[in-house]
Design an enzyme around this catalytic site. Sequence first.
Site, PDB file in Angstrom:
ATOM      1  CB  CYS A   9      -0.986  -0.026   1.162  1.00 24.71           C
ATOM      2  SG  CYS A   9      -0.226   0.028   2.800  1.00 24.71           S
ATOM      3  CG  ASN A  12       4.405  -1.657   5.232  1.00 27.32           C
ATOM      4  OD1 ASN A  12       5.532  -1.948   5.630  1.00 27.32           O
ATOM      5  ND2 ASN A  12       3.455  -2.557   5.181  1.00 27.32           N
ATOM      6  CB  CYS A  14      -3.620   1.715   7.154  1.00 26.26           C
ATOM      7  SG  CYS A  14      -3.287   3.209   8.119  1.00 26.26           S
ATOM      8  NE  ARG A  15      -4.497   1.598   1.855  1.00 21.71           N
ATOM      9  CZ  ARG A  15      -4.283   2.293   0.757  1.00 21.71           C
ATOM     10  NH1 ARG A  15      -5.171   2.234  -0.232  1.00 21.71           N
ATOM     11  NH2 ARG A  15      -3.213   3.063   0.632  1.00 21.71           N
ATOM     12  CB  SER A  16       0.194  -3.489   2.880  1.00 19.21           C
ATOM     13  OG  SER A  16       1.065  -2.600   3.527  1.00 19.21           O
ATOM     14  CG  ASP A 124      -5.138   5.365   2.813  1.00 18.61           C
ATOM     15  OD1 ASP A 124      -5.195   4.859   3.952  1.00 18.61           O
ATOM     16  OD2 ASP A 124      -4.168   6.010   2.400  1.00 18.61           O
TER      17      ASP A 124
HETATM   18  P1  4NP Z   1      -1.759   2.860   4.127  1.00 20.10           P
HETATM   19  O1  4NP Z   1      -2.329   4.242   4.692  1.00 20.10           O
HETATM   20  O2  4NP Z   1      -1.209   3.150   2.733  1.00 20.10           O
HETATM   21  O3  4NP Z   1      -2.939   1.972   4.076  1.00 20.10           O
HETATM   22  O4  4NP Z   1      -0.684   2.416   5.106  1.00 20.10           O
HETATM   23  C1  4NP Z   1      -1.562   5.401   4.762  1.00 20.10           C
HETATM   24  C2  4NP Z   1      -0.820   5.646   5.879  1.00 20.10           C
HETATM   25  C3  4NP Z   1      -0.071   6.816   5.977  1.00 20.10           C
HETATM   26  C4  4NP Z   1      -0.079   7.718   4.936  1.00 20.10           C
HETATM   27  C5  4NP Z   1      -0.824   7.461   3.801  1.00 20.10           C
HETATM   28  C6  4NP Z   1      -1.558   6.304   3.715  1.00 20.10           C
HETATM   29  N1  4NP Z   1       0.646   8.926   5.044  1.00 20.10           N
HETATM   30  O5  4NP Z   1       0.554   9.754   4.120  1.00 20.10           O
HETATM   31  O6  4NP Z   1       1.363   9.136   6.030  1.00 20.10           O
END
Ligand code: 4NP
Length: 154
Positions: A9, A12, A14-16, A124
């Site tokens: 994702c 790294n 939240c989703r993955s 997200d």
């Molecule tokens: P993820 O979510 O891609 O599912 O881990 C996010 C976590 C942090 C950020 C963006 C997406 N960020 O911009 O910090």
Amino acid sequence: MSQSVLFVCLGNICRSPLAEAALREECASAGLNVIIDSAGTGDWHVGHPPDERAQAVASRNGVDIGHLRGRQVTTSDFHDFDHIIALDNQNLRDLEAMRPDRAIVKLSLLFDHVAGRAGEDVTDPYYGADDGFEQTWAEVTEAARSIRQLFESE
Ligand code: 4NP
């Protein structure tokens, strides 16, 4: 030889990591030996544990992900994993752009593994409300079932 999959994702955190945890649960209960990891296309959260809301939803579903740490996708990942599965279309495009010419890894989108949902993004949940994480967990759990079946058939 065991099969391997990397979920990717953006951050790294939240989703993955949730997809990694869900597939690890699926494969463990099916007795399948699959190497499972996750990474982000971005580098903001390298070395960080998963978002507390992601840890909480995993914990409510009986899985501890507090030991996981964020890392960024590397060129070696394209040689080291059999499958790299992106959580959304933007991450898939970023991975396609990074993919070395000779890499034979199978790149796909998570929802391409769920009947009727091909081409969709796992939204997200990072900027949204806590219930977004429940939805993410439900989505990655559904996909993990199909991905486990893919490994059983390969
Ligand atoms: P993820 O979510 O891609 O599912 O881990 C996010 C976590 C942090 C950020 C963006 C997406 N960020 O911009 O910090």
